[in-house]
Design a protein around this motif. Structure first.
Motif, PDB file in Angstrom:
ATOM      1  N   ALA A 202      86.429 -15.257 140.975  1.00 57.43           N
ATOM      2  CA  ALA A 202      87.467 -16.246 140.676  1.00 57.43           C
ATOM      3  C   ALA A 202      87.080 -17.633 141.156  1.00 57.43           C
ATOM      4  O   ALA A 202      87.380 -18.637 140.496  1.00 57.43           O
ATOM      5  CB  ALA A 202      88.792 -15.813 141.305  1.00 57.43           C
ATOM      6  N   ASP A 513      97.238 -20.996 134.536  1.00 61.70           N
ATOM      7  CA  ASP A 513      96.352 -19.904 134.911  1.00 61.70           C
ATOM      8  C   ASP A 513      95.250 -19.742 133.875  1.00 61.70           C
ATOM      9  O   ASP A 513      95.516 -19.727 132.669  1.00 61.70           O
ATOM     10  CB  ASP A 513      97.140 -18.591 135.030  1.00 61.70           C
ATOM     11  CG  ASP A 513      98.161 -18.636 136.165  1.00 61.70           C
ATOM     12  OD1 ASP A 513      97.979 -19.465 137.074  1.00 61.70           O
ATOM     13  OD2 ASP A 513      99.133 -17.864 136.123  1.00 61.70           O
ATOM     14  N   VAL A 515      92.647 -17.050 132.835  1.00 63.56           N
ATOM     15  CA  VAL A 515      92.393 -15.623 133.006  1.00 63.56           C
ATOM     16  C   VAL A 515      91.240 -15.229 132.097  1.00 63.56           C
ATOM     17  O   VAL A 515      91.313 -15.416 130.877  1.00 63.56           O
ATOM     18  CB  VAL A 515      93.648 -14.787 132.675  1.00 63.56           C
ATOM     19  CG1 VAL A 515      93.387 -13.310 132.936  1.00 63.56           C
ATOM     20  CG2 VAL A 515      94.845 -15.274 133.485  1.00 63.56           C
ATOM     21  N   TYR A 547      91.620 -16.582 137.457  1.00 61.52           N
ATOM     22  CA  TYR A 547      91.723 -15.144 137.683  1.00 61.52           C
ATOM     23  C   TYR A 547      90.626 -14.465 136.870  1.00 61.52           C
ATOM     24  O   TYR A 547      90.403 -14.798 135.706  1.00 61.52           O
ATOM     25  CB  TYR A 547      93.085 -14.592 137.236  1.00 61.52           C
ATOM     26  CG  TYR A 547      94.275 -15.096 138.014  1.00 61.52           C
ATOM     27  CD1 TYR A 547      94.669 -14.456 139.184  1.00 61.52           C
ATOM     28  CD2 TYR A 547      94.988 -16.203 137.580  1.00 61.52           C
ATOM     29  CE1 TYR A 547      95.765 -14.915 139.904  1.00 61.52           C
ATOM     30  CE2 TYR A 547      96.075 -16.673 138.293  1.00 61.52           C
ATOM     31  CZ  TYR A 547      96.461 -16.025 139.459  1.00 61.52           C
ATOM     32  OH  TYR A 547      97.527 -16.488 140.173  1.00 61.52           O
ATOM     33  N   THR A 548      89.956 -13.517 137.467  1.00 64.23           N
ATOM     34  CA  THR A 548      88.994 -12.681 136.745  1.00 64.23           C
ATOM     35  C   THR A 548      89.580 -11.275 136.666  1.00 64.23           C
ATOM     36  O   THR A 548      89.925 -10.676 137.677  1.00 64.23           O
ATOM     37  CB  THR A 548      87.641 -12.649 137.467  1.00 64.23           C
ATOM     38  OG1 THR A 548      87.825 -12.226 138.822  1.00 64.23           O
ATOM     39  CG2 THR A 548      86.997 -14.025 137.454  1.00 64.23           C
ATOM     40  N   TRP A 550      92.458  -8.582 134.689  1.00 63.11           N
ATOM     41  CA  TRP A 550      93.912  -8.583 134.482  1.00 63.11           C
ATOM     42  C   TRP A 550      94.555  -7.729 135.550  1.00 63.11           C
ATOM     43  O   TRP A 550      94.571  -6.509 135.474  1.00 63.11           O
ATOM     44  CB  TRP A 550      94.252  -8.066 133.089  1.00 63.11           C
ATOM     45  CG  TRP A 550      95.715  -8.148 132.757  1.00 63.11           C
ATOM     46  CD1 TRP A 550      96.665  -7.213 132.994  1.00 63.11           C
ATOM     47  CD2 TRP A 550      96.380  -9.248 132.142  1.00 63.11           C
ATOM     48  NE1 TRP A 550      97.891  -7.639 132.558  1.00 63.11           N
ATOM     49  CE2 TRP A 550      97.748  -8.891 132.024  1.00 63.11           C
ATOM     50  CE3 TRP A 550      95.968 -10.486 131.664  1.00 63.11           C
ATOM     51  CZ2 TRP A 550      98.693  -9.745 131.459  1.00 63.11           C
ATOM     52  CZ3 TRP A 550      96.912 -11.327 131.093  1.00 63.11           C
ATOM     53  CH2 TRP A 550      98.253 -10.953 130.992  1.00 63.11           C
ATOM     54  N   ASP A 551      95.116  -8.394 136.569  1.00 62.17           N
ATOM     55  CA  ASP A 551      95.814  -7.688 137.636  1.00 62.17           C
ATOM     56  C   ASP A 551      97.321  -7.819 137.531  1.00 62.17           C
ATOM     57  O   ASP A 551      98.044  -7.317 138.387  1.00 62.17           O
ATOM     58  CB  ASP A 551      95.363  -8.229 139.002  1.00 62.17           C
ATOM     59  CG  ASP A 551      93.903  -7.929 139.272  1.00 62.17           C
ATOM     60  OD1 ASP A 551      93.431  -6.869 138.819  1.00 62.17           O
ATOM     61  OD2 ASP A 551      93.237  -8.761 139.910  1.00 62.17           O
ATOM     62  N   PRO A 554     100.372 -13.501 134.285  1.00 59.88           N
ATOM     63  CA  PRO A 554     100.291 -14.822 134.917  1.00 59.88           C
ATOM     64  C   PRO A 554     101.673 -15.378 135.225  1.00 59.88           C
ATOM     65  O   PRO A 554     102.662 -15.075 134.556  1.00 59.88           O
ATOM     66  CB  PRO A 554      99.569 -15.671 133.865  1.00 59.88           C
ATOM     67  CG  PRO A 554      98.844 -14.686 132.999  1.00 59.88           C
ATOM     68  CD  PRO A 554      99.700 -13.457 132.980  1.00 59.88           C
ATOM     69  N   GLY A 644     101.950  -9.875 139.769  1.00 59.93           N
ATOM     70  CA  GLY A 644     101.683 -11.303 139.787  1.00 59.93           C
ATOM     71  C   GLY A 644     102.191 -11.953 141.058  1.00 59.93           C
ATOM     72  O   GLY A 644     101.536 -12.817 141.635  1.00 59.93           O
ATOM     73  N   MET A 647      99.848 -11.210 143.955  1.00 56.88           N
ATOM     74  CA  MET A 647      98.628 -12.008 143.905  1.00 56.88           C
ATOM     75  C   MET A 647      98.856 -13.374 144.514  1.00 56.88           C
ATOM     76  O   MET A 647      97.998 -13.926 145.186  1.00 56.88           O
ATOM     77  CB  MET A 647      98.155 -12.152 142.464  1.00 56.88           C
ATOM     78  CG  MET A 647      97.673 -10.861 141.840  1.00 56.88           C
ATOM     79  SD  MET A 647      97.258 -11.089 140.120  1.00 56.88           S
ATOM     80  CE  MET A 647      95.914 -12.230 140.253  1.00 56.88           C
ATOM     81  N   ALA A 654      93.321 -16.654 144.749  1.00 52.59           N
ATOM     82  CA  ALA A 654      94.346 -17.235 143.892  1.00 52.59           C
ATOM     83  C   ALA A 654      95.278 -18.127 144.684  1.00 52.59           C
ATOM     84  O   ALA A 654      95.649 -19.214 144.243  1.00 52.59           O
ATOM     85  CB  ALA A 654      95.137 -16.114 143.207  1.00 52.59           C
ATOM     86  N   GLN A 658      95.990 -22.033 144.080  1.00 52.84           N
ATOM     87  CA  GLN A 658      97.354 -22.497 143.830  1.00 52.84           C
ATOM     88  C   GLN A 658      97.726 -23.631 144.767  1.00 52.84           C
ATOM     89  O   GLN A 658      98.380 -24.597 144.373  1.00 52.84           O
ATOM     90  CB  GLN A 658      98.333 -21.329 143.980  1.00 52.84           C
ATOM     91  CG  GLN A 658      98.260 -20.330 142.835  1.00 52.84           C
ATOM     92  CD  GLN A 658      99.042 -19.072 143.117  1.00 52.84           C
ATOM     93  OE1 GLN A 658      99.445 -18.825 144.259  1.00 52.84           O
ATOM     94  NE2 GLN A 658      99.242 -18.258 142.100  1.00 52.84           N
TER      95      GLN A 658
END
Length: 845
Positions: A202, A513, A515, A547-548, A550-551, A554, A644, A647, A654, A658
């Protein structure tokens, strides 16, 4: 014997001198010659055409620094129409405002080659301007119609600028690095962002996004192309790769990472200099063709925070870098916001304020252009017009039919008849232009004067031709308009970068974001290229949270990039196309494009059979957007918000990005603070308005396969994110890394960026055309929710677009008024009747 010996010695002496001379002369001629094709100066335009009696075209050329410039040669290949009068036709060439040549425009006999030797004092490192200006007259037809036969065309692909110098290639330093990044001699080469290891994380995604944005700002209007290049760790039993031995795609490279991770690449001596936020630039060896000037820039530090500081200093295009090869960043601050781009809101603007200068044209047809940039939230009201107040004059022996035409964005907008009743002068001539013809972002207003002569005249002796003058005191008056954005809208996305690139008036957009799903470097490169293009349109660096993988969903507006088969179902929950059908469509298009790229294009019958199989499979499968696909990652919608939030709450990458994005935008965000409860109320009102203000347009997926020659291999979709907040997701996807790489090339080289429309765009490198999808499930965002005047304009706009709703409201209003009047009259009648009875009772008693 002595004669032979002397002769032998003389021969050896001559050979030695020749070899020494060749040894001295050869490197200079090979290393110091820069040939720059003029096609490098523009995207998607291998030629430029100049039409009419007079026309001007300006090319911007950023030239690399050279040492000891000895000569510069501008080689041009051009052609022109057959109807130009040779005595009256010429094409003038200017370099940085100085005339360098007047080339003839004679009867066409084929392309003309011209070689212009330029004074070395005219060429300078950095930005230069090459201007072509034509002047032509018809040989037989002295009328407005004859001017359409006048044209000259410069073949940019066959024209070039050659720079010769005897001082060698200068050693790059930090001060000249930005010139090297935007230099025209390497315009076709991508910017390579290097990162250690085989997979991007990331941090490197975010660092690369910031550097890519600054690269886009440096390029001006040329489409940036950025690629990601991994540098694997030292192989077992082998030597580590160094800067000089790296396999690089071109001469523009930037290595980013912490000192510990990139030390094997830098070497001990260079790594020892990294004692803080570090910036450096190192030259690359000359390429095999003898061209030099390649470099590798380095942004590093001992910690991630120091790399942040180095990257932000490198990305700040508003502050120059020092004339040294390496530096420890001691003045690391948030990039200063550049002056906001000129945006025209309500008000009256003179043409001089819009960059237009007074022009006097002698001839039969004049065409002038005025650029007008409207805010991202420009929403026209149908019954309003933008007024064009014309100040001008005309003279000469004019005939009937003289008219002043105005076009807006290529469409006819108005006309004004020119006659003698005004004594040859136009003072504040008012011309209404329909507001609906304008759009957010750049607009082009074209003013065309048609000036027919009074009678037939021999063109050779037509000395006194009609003359038209347009004064820069003319003005454009913009009335009030609604501050409203209707999404999805890829046209606004491409022209203003909304909602990722800010709102007009200098107010920055909130962080978004970025992604990237997919481990192949091609996906990161595509994300960086897309971000760089958006920064160009926004005119400023944008705040990115990377973001790397998909957790979770967003939390903000998002750009999502990844292979269609690896994207989770949550991405397609509100997408305009079902995931499985989109995957089949892109895979088929990729097969066709890949066959063409190999030089073995697929037969028409095979392409048609492929499209038929797609339709047959869809007809027997009632697929929907949420239907699972084999191999797809499924994520319950109820868990997306939880993941989300987790995170953002942890102390990981992240959260750091932010905080950085919030700090960068905090000063400006404080000026427009609005309570959250008020925002929620307005968001609820906007959702309610959407039910009757906009119409849903579902996508016909089967219709996309009707033309088998243009099956797409890439898709750019924009739609509303799941949930109650009006967030926007923009998805860039393809079937495989090679397909997205080919698609990003064609997006810039074929000029497809300017063709983006609606809620989706599908395209292929095999056929440079874009299939536009209408906006599906549109939604609206009110930019000034507490401005009562803005709300009234929005109401008027929505009612004008929905005639049936307006008719229903008017009918309901009429019914209410009728019933109310009837009740009032009935009540008054009862009161009067009651009063009369009471009077009768009193008199009777």
């Amino acid at each position: 014997m002595r004669t032979h010996t002397g002769l032998r010695r003389a021969c050896w002496t001559v050979l030695t001198l020749l070899s020494l001379w060749a040894g001295w002369a050869q490197p200079a001629s090979a290393a110091d010659k820069r040939v720059i094709p003029l096609s490098n100066l523009r995207d998607d335009q291998p030629e430029v055409t100049l039409n009419g009696e007079t026309e001007t075209v300006v090319l911007r050329a950023v030239l690399p620094p050279v040492v000891g410039l000895t000569s510069a040669v501008l080689a041009l290949t051009y052609e022109n129409g057959i109807d130009i009068l040779p005595e009256k036709g010429a094409m003038s060439v200017f370099i940085n405002g100085s005339p360098v040549a007047d080339l003839p425009l004679a009867a066409f006999r084929g392309p003309v080659n011209a070689s212009i030797t330029l004074p070395g004092s005219l060429i300078r490192p950095g930005e230069n301007q090459i201007v072509f200006q034509t002047s032509a007259q018809h040989r037989a037809i002295c009328t407005v119609r004859g001017t359409y036969d006048l044209w000259a065309r410069v073949n940019l692909a066959a024209s070039s600028l050659t720079l010769l110098s005897d001082g060698g290639v200068p050693e790059p330093d930090l001060a000249m690095m930005r010139q090297l990044l935007a230099s025209a001699d390497r315009a076709r080469e991508p910017l390579a962002i290097l990162y250690p290891g085989s997979e991007i994380d990331a941090d490197h995604l975010g660092w690369g996004a910031m550097v890519a944005q600054s690269y886009g700002l440096l390029l001006g209007d040329r489409t940036p192309r950025v690629v990601a290049v991994p540098v694997p760790a030292k192989p077992a039993g082998g030597a580590a790769q160094t800067l000089e031995s790296l396999p690089l795609p071109g001469g523009k490279n930037i290595l980013i990472g912490t000192r510990d991770r990139i030390a094997p690449i830098l070497g001990e001596a260079r790594a020892a200099a990294v004692t803080g936020p570090f910036l450096a630039v190192y030259p690359l060896p000359a390429a095999g063709d003898g061209t030099g000037g390649g470099f590798v820039a380095v942004a590093s530090g001992r910690t991630q925070q120091e790399v942040d500081q180095a990257v932000m200093r490198l990305s700040d295009v508003t502050r120059p870098l020092p004339t040294q090869t390496a530096m420890i960043v001691a003045d690391a601050t948030a990039p200063a916001a550049p002056p906001p781009p000129p945006v025209q809101a309500e008000g009256r603007y003179r043409l001089s304020e819009l960059g237009f200068q007074t022009v006097q044209h002698s001839g039969y047809r004049y065409t002038g252009r005025v650029a007008l940039t409207l805010p991202a939230g420009f929403a026209p009201v149908s019954d309003r017009s933008i007024l064009f107040h014309v100040n001008g004059a005309f003279e000469g022996n004019l005939g009937p039919g003289a008219v002043l035409n105005v076009r807006v964005n290529g469409k006819s907008a108005g006309a004004m008849e020119v006659d003698k009743r005004s004594s040859g002068v136009i003072e504040n001539g008012e011309m209404p232009l329909a507001m609906a013809l304008f759009r957010p972002g750049p607009n082009l207003i074209e003013v065309e004067a048609e000036l027919p002569p009074a009678g037939g005249t021999d063109c050779v002796f037509a000395v006194r031709r009609p003359t038209f003058t347009l004064l820069d005191s003319s003005s454009i008056e913009i009335p009030g308009f609604a501050r409203l954005v209707t999404l999805p809208n890829l046209r606004g996305f491409a022209s203003t970068a909304y909602p990722y690139g800010g709102i007009a008036g200098g107010e920055p957009a909130p962080p978004f974001d970025l992604v990237v799903v997919g481990r192949d470097p091609a996906w990161s490169g595509a994300a960086w290229s897309l971000t760089a293009k958006l920064a160009q349109r926004a005119g400023d660096l944008m705040a990115v949270v990377p973001y790397t993988g998909w957790d979770g969903a967003p939390n903000d507006n998002a750009l999502i990039v990844g292979p269609v088969a690896a994207l989770p179902q949550a991405v397609f929950a509100t997408a305009p196309l079902p995931a499985d059908r989109l995957a089949g469509l892109l895979e088929a298009g990729s097969l066709i494009a890949q066959a063409k790229a190999r030089g073995e294009p697929m037969a028409a019958a095979d392409r048609r059979a492929l499209a038929d199989r797609l339709r047959l499979g869809w007809s027997g499968n009632a697929a929907r957007a949420g239907a699972p696909r084999p191999g797809a990652v499924q994520q319950p919608l109820g868990q997306m918000a939880m993941v989300g939030s987790a995170m953002a709450a942890d102390g990981g990458t992240a959260n750091r990005w932010q905080r950085m994005a919030g700090d960068a935008k905090e000063p400006a965000a404080g000026n427009g603070w609005v309570p959250d409860w008020a925002r929620r109320i307005m968001a609820g009102a906007a959702r309610y308005i959407n039910h009757w203000a906009v119409e849903d347009a579902p996508v016909d997926v089967v219709a996309l396969t009707e033309t088998a020659e243009t099956l797409p291999e890439a898709a750019l979709l924009q739609y509303r994110a799941p949930g109650n907040d009006p967030l926007t997701w923009t998805l860039l996807t393809a079937s495989d890394p090679r397909a997205v790489d080919r698609a990003m090339r064609s997006l810039g080289e074929a000029g497809l960026w300017e063709k983006l429309r609606g809620g989706g765009a599908l395209w292929s490198s095999a056929a440079p055309a874009v299939t536009t999808l209408e906006a599906s499930r549109p939604y609206q965002i009110i930019l000034n929710p507490f401005d009562i005047g803005n709300l009234i304009l929005i109401l008027a706009r929505n009612l004008s677009q929905r005639i049936e709703v307006l008719f229903a409201l008017l009918l309901g209003t009429a019914v209410v008024l009728t019933v109310s009047m009837r009740l009032l009259l009935k009540g008054g009648h009862h009161e009067r009747s009651g009063g009369e009875r009471s009077g009768e009772d009193v008199s009777g008693s």
